[in-house]
Structure formats: structure tokens, C-alpha cells
Design a protein around this motif. Structure first.
Motif, PDB file in Angstrom:
ATOM      1  N   GLN A 297      36.488  22.684  41.014  1.00  0.00           N
ATOM      2  CA  GLN A 297      36.349  23.017  39.593  1.00  0.00           C
ATOM      3  C   GLN A 297      35.697  24.369  39.387  1.00  0.00           C
ATOM      4  O   GLN A 297      36.160  25.186  38.581  1.00  0.00           O
ATOM      5  N   ALA A 298      34.612  24.650  40.099  1.00  0.00           N
ATOM      6  CA  ALA A 298      33.886  25.914  39.920  1.00  0.00           C
ATOM      7  C   ALA A 298      34.745  27.106  40.322  1.00  0.00           C
ATOM      8  O   ALA A 298      34.820  28.114  39.602  1.00  0.00           O
ATOM      9  N   ASN A 299      35.432  26.996  41.461  1.00  0.00           N
ATOM     10  CA  ASN A 299      36.276  28.104  41.916  1.00  0.00           C
ATOM     11  C   ASN A 299      37.513  28.263  41.031  1.00  0.00           C
ATOM     12  O   ASN A 299      37.982  29.382  40.801  1.00  0.00           O
ATOM     13  N   ALA A 300      38.052  27.142  40.548  1.00  0.00           N
ATOM     14  CA  ALA A 300      39.194  27.218  39.639  1.00  0.00           C
ATOM     15  C   ALA A 300      38.804  27.925  38.346  1.00  0.00           C
ATOM     16  O   ALA A 300      39.577  28.723  37.794  1.00  0.00           O
ATOM     17  N   THR A 301      37.605  27.633  37.864  1.00  0.00           N
ATOM     18  CA  THR A 301      37.106  28.313  36.670  1.00  0.00           C
ATOM     19  C   THR A 301      36.958  29.805  36.917  1.00  0.00           C
ATOM     20  O   THR A 301      37.279  30.629  36.058  1.00  0.00           O
ATOM     21  N   THR A 302      36.497  30.173  38.128  1.00  0.00           N
ATOM     22  CA  THR A 302      36.367  31.593  38.488  1.00  0.00           C
ATOM     23  C   THR A 302      37.729  32.279  38.487  1.00  0.00           C
ATOM     24  O   THR A 302      37.883  33.386  37.956  1.00  0.00           O
ATOM     25  N   VAL A 303      38.735  31.623  39.076  1.00  0.00           N
ATOM     26  CA  VAL A 303      40.100  32.181  39.078  1.00  0.00           C
ATOM     27  C   VAL A 303      40.577  32.403  37.644  1.00  0.00           C
ATOM     28  O   VAL A 303      41.152  33.457  37.315  1.00  0.00           O
ATOM     29  N   HIS A 304      40.328  31.428  36.799  1.00  0.00           N
ATOM     30  CA  HIS A 304      40.752  31.488  35.397  1.00  0.00           C
ATOM     31  C   HIS A 304      40.108  32.676  34.686  1.00  0.00           C
ATOM     32  O   HIS A 304      40.768  33.448  33.984  1.00  0.00           O
ATOM     33  N   LEU A 305      38.787  32.846  34.874  1.00  0.00           N
ATOM     34  CA  LEU A 305      38.063  33.908  34.172  1.00  0.00           C
ATOM     35  C   LEU A 305      38.423  35.295  34.703  1.00  0.00           C
ATOM     36  O   LEU A 305      38.526  36.256  33.937  1.00  0.00           O
ATOM     37  N   VAL A 306      38.615  35.396  36.024  1.00  0.00           N
ATOM     38  CA  VAL A 306      39.004  36.691  36.607  1.00  0.00           C
ATOM     39  C   VAL A 306      40.396  37.086  36.117  1.00  0.00           C
ATOM     40  O   VAL A 306      40.639  38.249  35.748  1.00  0.00           O
ATOM     41  N   PHE A 307      41.321  36.132  36.112  1.00  0.00           N
ATOM     42  CA  PHE A 307      42.675  36.385  35.598  1.00  0.00           C
ATOM     43  C   PHE A 307      42.624  36.867  34.152  1.00  0.00           C
ATOM     44  O   PHE A 307      43.226  37.888  33.796  1.00  0.00           O
ATOM     45  N   ASP A 308      41.887  36.152  33.312  1.00  0.00           N
ATOM     46  CA  ASP A 308      41.806  36.517  31.899  1.00  0.00           C
ATOM     47  C   ASP A 308      41.132  37.864  31.718  1.00  0.00           C
ATOM     48  O   ASP A 308      41.488  38.642  30.823  1.00  0.00           O
ATOM     49  N   GLY A 309      40.153  38.174  32.575  1.00  0.00           N
ATOM     50  CA  GLY A 309      39.489  39.471  32.487  1.00  0.00           C
ATOM     51  C   GLY A 309      40.440  40.620  32.743  1.00  0.00           C
ATOM     52  O   GLY A 309      40.483  41.601  31.991  1.00  0.00           O
ATOM     53  N   PHE A 310      41.234  40.504  33.800  1.00  0.00           N
ATOM     54  CA  PHE A 310      42.198  41.563  34.117  1.00  0.00           C
ATOM     55  C   PHE A 310      43.251  41.707  33.021  1.00  0.00           C
ATOM     56  O   PHE A 310      43.710  42.819  32.733  1.00  0.00           O
ATOM     57  N   VAL A 311      43.638  40.582  32.418  1.00  0.00           N
ATOM     58  CA  VAL A 311      44.646  40.620  31.348  1.00  0.00           C
ATOM     59  C   VAL A 311      44.176  41.493  30.187  1.00  0.00           C
ATOM     60  O   VAL A 311      44.989  42.134  29.505  1.00  0.00           O
ATOM     61  N   TYR A 312      42.862  41.540  29.961  1.00  0.00           N
ATOM     62  CA  TYR A 312      42.336  42.344  28.860  1.00  0.00           C
ATOM     63  C   TYR A 312      41.948  43.759  29.280  1.00  0.00           C
ATOM     64  O   TYR A 312      41.873  44.658  28.447  1.00  0.00           O
ATOM     65  N   ILE A 313      41.683  43.959  30.570  1.00  0.00           N
ATOM     66  CA  ILE A 313      41.281  45.284  31.051  1.00  0.00           C
ATOM     67  C   ILE A 313      42.482  46.185  31.302  1.00  0.00           C
ATOM     68  O   ILE A 313      42.519  47.347  30.882  1.00  0.00           O
ATOM     69  N   ILE A 314      43.505  45.661  31.986  1.00  0.00           N
ATOM     70  CA  ILE A 314      44.635  46.476  32.426  1.00  0.00           C
ATOM     71  C   ILE A 314      45.468  47.048  31.281  1.00  0.00           C
ATOM     72  O   ILE A 314      46.146  48.055  31.471  1.00  0.00           O
ATOM     73  N   PRO A 315      45.475  46.449  30.065  1.00  0.00           N
ATOM     74  CA  PRO A 315      46.219  47.106  28.975  1.00  0.00           C
ATOM     75  C   PRO A 315      45.830  48.547  28.723  1.00  0.00           C
ATOM     76  O   PRO A 315      46.629  49.308  28.172  1.00  0.00           O
ATOM     77  N   ILE A 316      44.635  48.951  29.130  1.00  0.00           N
ATOM     78  CA  ILE A 316      44.272  50.362  29.013  1.00  0.00           C
ATOM     79  C   ILE A 316      45.249  51.214  29.812  1.00  0.00           C
ATOM     80  O   ILE A 316      45.686  52.279  29.368  1.00  0.00           O
ATOM     81  N   ILE A 317      45.625  50.726  31.001  1.00  0.00           N
ATOM     82  CA  ILE A 317      46.594  51.448  31.832  1.00  0.00           C
ATOM     83  C   ILE A 317      47.976  51.400  31.179  1.00  0.00           C
ATOM     84  O   ILE A 317      48.709  52.399  31.178  1.00  0.00           O
ATOM     85  N   GLY A 318      48.329  50.248  30.609  1.00  0.00           N
ATOM     86  CA  GLY A 318      49.618  50.136  29.932  1.00  0.00           C
ATOM     87  C   GLY A 318      49.736  51.098  28.777  1.00  0.00           C
ATOM     88  O   GLY A 318      50.787  51.721  28.563  1.00  0.00           O
ATOM     89  N   GLY A 319      48.660  51.255  28.015  1.00  0.00           N
ATOM     90  CA  GLY A 319      48.652  52.218  26.916  1.00  0.00           C
ATOM     91  C   GLY A 319      48.734  53.644  27.410  1.00  0.00           C
ATOM     92  O   GLY A 319      49.418  54.488  26.821  1.00  0.00           O
ATOM     93  N   PHE A 320      48.029  53.932  28.504  1.00  0.00           N
ATOM     94  CA  PHE A 320      48.039  55.278  29.080  1.00  0.00           C
ATOM     95  C   PHE A 320      49.439  55.662  29.545  1.00  0.00           C
ATOM     96  O   PHE A 320      49.919  56.769  29.283  1.00  0.00           O
TER      97      PHE A 320
END
Length: 581
Positions: free
Chosen positions: A73-96
Motif C-alpha cells: 500500500q505505501a509503495n503503491a501510494t508513492t507510485v501514484h503520487l510520483v506519477f501525478d507529480g510528473f503529469v503536472y510538471i512535464i506540461p512545462i516542456i509541452g508548452g515550451f
């Protein structure tokens, strides 16, 4: 009848025939409006399908990891949060990439193809191959396919999230500010429709039928999204990439920090040495715009912890839901991920109330809610949500101790669940939804109004990135708590055996501390008026120029009063020159 010529945003002469009341009778306009309708409709369908695909992946991620990939459960939650974090960070590159090289249409098209590869691999990772008399995949093989799928979905989302909204606004720019506002209202509605279908329908398929069919839905949805988007490609208004303001912004900061900065009044001013009027290489208004972004940056940092709290809906709240009674009678179970719908419902119900009743009421009382006050109110609701979640956790365990736990199967995995109904969680989800109205929505409006047009995308991108960083901060907090409380755990794979209520109260305390710091910073902030930038330098809001490269001055003078007419309360200052929080 009068006739005159005007210039639209595509730099073509346009003949308007007006009657004595000023009403347009031009048939070309009618044809153009019809075309615009189909274009915007196609983009709305595109965003609904894309968000449906994304939230279908998002809703089932933790349960798939724990039930099919043997991840705790703890590691699955980490995977979930890391995935969601990148989804919001990488759009900066998409916009660029869209701004500098590809343009928005190509970026969306290429990103959609990458996205489809990702959602194709998802059912491939979930299928039970022995049912087809094929060799079954190992857990390692499923994990590799699933991980690759998440990477592709992240990259695809990056290009779409950064550009679909702006591309849609470009299509109706010639219709005026009200049309753009209407588009974004429907755009936000489309996002929530996609999320609603995913959390209620697709999550039920994943939990009650199979993950293979549940992950097949986003594949179909993304194929439909790309098909609809490409179907009207000949009607799109396209702008060529003109370079990213990010590069210019970094250059201004580098030059301004290397030289002594002296303002027009003899006082030091941030980055003033980069201005041409002070011997620098950049237009004065660009430097002023970068400075305005820098002044807002502290608030981007302070909302990071808010997003860490908001992400609990999909991590700790989710773990809590799995261990509560999800039955509705008649053998029907509530999809655990569907509880997030109450967050969406709270937003849908409260937005009209806040917009039409609460805000006007405060205005009539002479105490208008400024941008920063609204954001601060959202912080308070987020804090209350964590407190309520902690109380629910205490009560959940009391029910668990009083009676034998209910063994319930979710997505093929058994959970020892309390007899307390999962619907007891509704208030904590609803409180997060209310907080989003005040904080999430307002940060976008705040970013839009605190920078010149050329830098609005950059500032908006920073606030979006803050939400992604918030997911990573949440991951870090959970990891630190898990490590620091190993002897008497507050967070673990099995929350029935830990004191997760203490974790909830810790998060509430951190959010309260963040609110206090926010209030202090907000007290010393002076609101910027972007209309002054535009009026001073003659840059239009649309950011367009005439064919000769000079700024277009087609905008009516009334535009430049829009900011002050709608946000008069934002510019009230105290005797010490600061703006009241």
C-alpha cells in the motif's frame, strides 16, 4: 445602413454590413461562427475523452498495483503520487515545445499518439492470458508493461494539458473576451465530466469486473479523442511558434543579476539593469513583467503544501476507503475511487453559490474577498478536511474493534474492513472540493491577472507545476513519517495496524502553519495591474501583431478599464503602500 472595413485576428480584410442599430448582417460572419462552433465542440469532446482516459488510469492505479503487481500500500501510494507529480510538471516542456518549435496543433497530435501507445499497453498489462490459453505474464512482466504505459501516458498528457485549452482560446479569440471566458467555463465542465465518468463508471468496471476491461475504456476514449481532433483540422486557426518566453525570462534574470540595478528614482529596482533604458538588452516592459512574476513566486511555493493536502484524496483517503464498508445493498459495491465524485459534486454545487451569492455579499458589505484572501480561505478548508479525516479514522477503528471486520474483495484483493459505511468520508472529500474553489480556481485567476500577457502562460505554468511538486512533497512526508514512526507506525501498508489518524492531524498542523506564513507574505504583497503594462507599451491582450510586426491597436479603450472595473478591490492600498490581504 453603414459599411466599413475592420481587421480580424487573421489579418484579412473583413467587410461588415451594419444596420442602423449596429447589428451585423454579414453572411461571412455567420459562416465563420458555424465553423467556430464545430471547432470548439471538437476540442471540448477531445478534452472530455482525454480526461476520461487519464482519470480512468488515475482511479485504478493504486488498486492495480496492490492487487496485480504485489506492491504494498505505501509503495503503491508513492507510485501514484510520483506519477501525478510528473503529469503536472512535464506540461512545462509541452508548452515550451509548442511555443518554440512545433506549434500547438502538432504538439497535441504527436502527444495524442504517444498517449495512445500508453493506454494500449495498460490492458496488455492487465489481461489474464491463461484465459486465452496463452502463457501467463509474470509479475515482473506486468510491472514492466504497466510502468512503460505510465511513462507514455505522462508524456502524452504533458503535451495535451499544456496546449488544448490555449489552442481552444485561439480559435475564438476574434469573438472577444466573453467568448473566451465561456469557452474556459465549458472546458472546465468537460474536465469534470470526464472525471465523473471515470470515477463512477470505469472505476466500477476495474473494481467489480476486471482491470483488463477497465483499462480498455481509456484506449477507446483516446482513439476517439484523436479522431475528433483531427477531423476538423482544416478549420483550425493555427499560429506559428514564436519562441518561448522562458528563454527570454532566464536571460533577463541572468543579465539583471550580473549588474548593479538602479531604478528611475535612484532606488535599487529588481533587474532594472537589464532594461534598455538602463543600458540593458531587453525592452523595459519585458523586464517589468519578469519582475512581476518573481514577486508572485512566493505564493507558488506556498501553495505546494496545499496540493500535498489535496493529493490525500487519492492516497491516504483511498487507503481509508478500502477498509470501510463499500456495500450499498443488493450485492452492489461502491467503487472506492468513486468517493472523489463528492469532491466534484461539491465544486459543481458551490461554484454558483460562491460566484453569485458569497462574493457579491462581501462586496456589498465593503469587504471584498481579494485573490489572496480567497486562497487563504481555501487553506482553511483544506486544514479542516485533514482534521475530519483524522476523526473519521479514529471512529473507523472503533467500529473495527467493536465487531468482527468485514472481509471485502476489491479488484481481486481482500481487505479487513470496518463496518462503518464508506459514505462517512463524504465531508472530508467535500471540504477538499470547497477548498479548490477558493484556492485552485483563484490561483489561476491570480496568475492571469498578475502578469503581462506575454508572461501569463509562464506564471500559470508555475502554479500548475506547484500542484505537481505538491504530490512529491506528499510522497516525501509519507516516507519520512513511515521511517520516523517505524516502532509505532503512523503510516504503513496495512493502516489497520497503524495510527493514521496521527498522520492526518500532522498534515492539518502543517497546513495551518503554511496558512500563517501565507498571511504574513500576503500582507506585504502589492497587487500588479497588467492593464498598465498593456496600455504603456501598446501590446494587445491577444498578443497578436499586425502584418508589419507592429503592435495591433485594434482593442477598444474600454478593454484597458476591464481590470479596474472588475477588480477594483484588488488595488486598495494601506497607508504603508501595501495591499490588504
Amino acid at each position: 445602413m453603414t459599411m466599413f472595413r475592420t481587421k480580424n485576428n487573421r489579418d484579412s480584410d473583413h467587410l461588415l454590413v451594419m444596420d442602423i442599430d449596429g447589428q451585423s448582417l454579414d453572411e461571412n460572419n455567420r459562416h465563420g461562427n458555424t465553423s467556430t462552433f464545430f471547432v470548439t465542440l471538437s476540442l471540448l469532446v477531445t478534452v472530455i475523452c482525454e480526461r476520461l482516459a487519464y482519470y480512468s488510469v488515475y482511479a485504478g492505479l493504486i488498486l492495480f498495483c496492490t492487487s496485480k503487481l504485489d506492491i504494498g500500500q505505501a509503495n503503491a501510494t508513492t507510485v501514484h503520487l510520483v506519477f501525478d507529480g510528473f503529469v503536472y510538471i512535464i506540461p512545462i516542456i509541452g508548452g515550451f515545445l509548442a511555443d518554440s518549435y512545433l506549434g500547438r496543433f502538432k504538439t497535441i497530435w504527436i502527444s495524442s499518439l504517444i498517449y495512445i501507445v500508453g493506454v494500449f499497453l495498460l490492458p496488455a498489462a492487465a489481461i489474464e492470458y491463461n484465459n486465452w490459453n496463452w502463457t501467463e505474464l509474470s509479475v515482473t512482466g506486468r510491472t514492466a508493461l504497466f510502468g512503460t504505459a505510465l511513462v507514455c501516458v505522462t508524456l502524452g498528457t504533458a503535451g495535451l494539458r499544456a496546449n488544448v485549452g490555449l489552442f481552444g482560446a485561439e480559435q475564438i479569440e476574434s469573438l472577444g473576451k466573453d467568448a473566451i471566458q465561456t469557452f474556459f467555463n465549458w472546458f472546465y465542465w468537460g474536465i469534470n465530466v470526464g472525471a465523473f465518468i471515470a470515477y463512477v463508471g470505469v472505476a466500477y468496471i476495474q473494481q467489480g469486473v476486471s482491470f483488463a476491461w477497465g483499462f480498455f475504456v481509456p484506449l477507446v476514449s483516446m482513439v476517439l479523442s484523436l479522431t475528433v481532433f483531427v477531423a476538423v483540422k482544416s478549420r483550425y486557426v493555427r499560429t506559428k511558434p514564436k519562441g518561448s518566453i522562458l528563454t527570454t525570462g532566464f536571460s533577463i534574470c541572468a543579465q539583471g543579476s550580473r549588474r548593479v540595478n538602479i531604478g528611475s528614482c535612484g532606488k535599487k529596482e529588481m533587474l532594472s539593469s537589464a532594461k534598455r533604458s538602463h543600458g540593458g538588452d531587453f525592452e523595459d516592459h519585458l523586464v517589468d513583467g519578469v519582475v512581476s512574476v518573481i514577486k508572485v513566486t512566493p505564493f507558488c511555493l506556498l501553495v505546494i503544501l496545499y496540493w500535498a493536502m489535496q493529493s490525500q484524496m487519492y492516497s491516504t483517503f483511498f487507503a481509508q476507503s478500502e477498509r470501510m464498508d463499500v456495500s450499498m445493498g443488493g450485492g452492489v459495491n461502491v467503487p472506492v475511487a468513486a468517493l472523489s465524485v463528492f469532491n466534484t459534486i461539491a465544486i459543481i454545487i458551490m461554484i454558483p453559490i460562491v460566484d453569485r451569492l458569497i462574493y457579491p455579499c462581501f462586496n456589498k458589505m465593503g469587504k471584498p474577498l481579494t485573490y489572496l484572501k480567497r486562497i487563504g480561505i481555501g487553506f482553511i478548508f483544506a486544514t479542516l478536511s485533514m482534521i475530519v479525516a483524522g476523526i473519521v479514522e479514529i471512529r473507523r477503528k472503533e467500529y473495527l474493534d467493536r465487531a468482527n471486520p468485514t472481509i471485502q474483495n476489491l479488484g481481486g484483493q481482500n481487505f479487513n474492513a470496518s463496518t462503518m459505511s464508506v459514505f462517512v468520508q463524504i465531508p472530508q472529500f467535500a471540504l477538499v472540493g470547497v477548498s479548490e474553489i477558493f484556492t485552485s480556481v483563484t490561483t489561476m485567476e491570480f496568475a492571469y491577472n498578475q502578469a503581462p500577457v506575454a508572461l501569463q502562460g509562464l506564471l500559470t505554468g508555475l502554479f500548475i507545476a506547484a500542484s505537481g511538486v505538491g504530490n512529491w512533497v506528499s510522497t516525501a512526508i509519507l516516507a519520512i513519517v513511515e521511517s520516523a514512526t517505524e516502532g509505532d507506525p503512523w503510516w504503513a501498508d496495512e493502516i489497520n495496524d497503524c495510527k493514521m489518524e496521527n498522520l492526518m492531524f500532522l498534515l492539518a498542523g502543517l497546513m495551518a502553519l503554511d496558512f500563517i506564513i501565507f498571511c504574513i507574505v500576503a500582507h506585504f504583497y502589492t497587487y500588479q495591474d497588467p492593464a498598465k503594462f498593456e496600455k504603456t507599451v501598446g501590446v494587445p491582450v491577444s498578443g497578436k501583431s499586425d502584418t508589419d510586426g507592429s503592435p495591433s491597436n485594434d482593442l477598444p479603450p474600454s478593454y484597458y478599464n476591464t481590470f479596474n472595473n472588475q477588480h477594483t478591490h484588488q488595488t486598495v492600498k494601506t497607508s504603508d503602500g501595501t495591499t490588504p490581504f
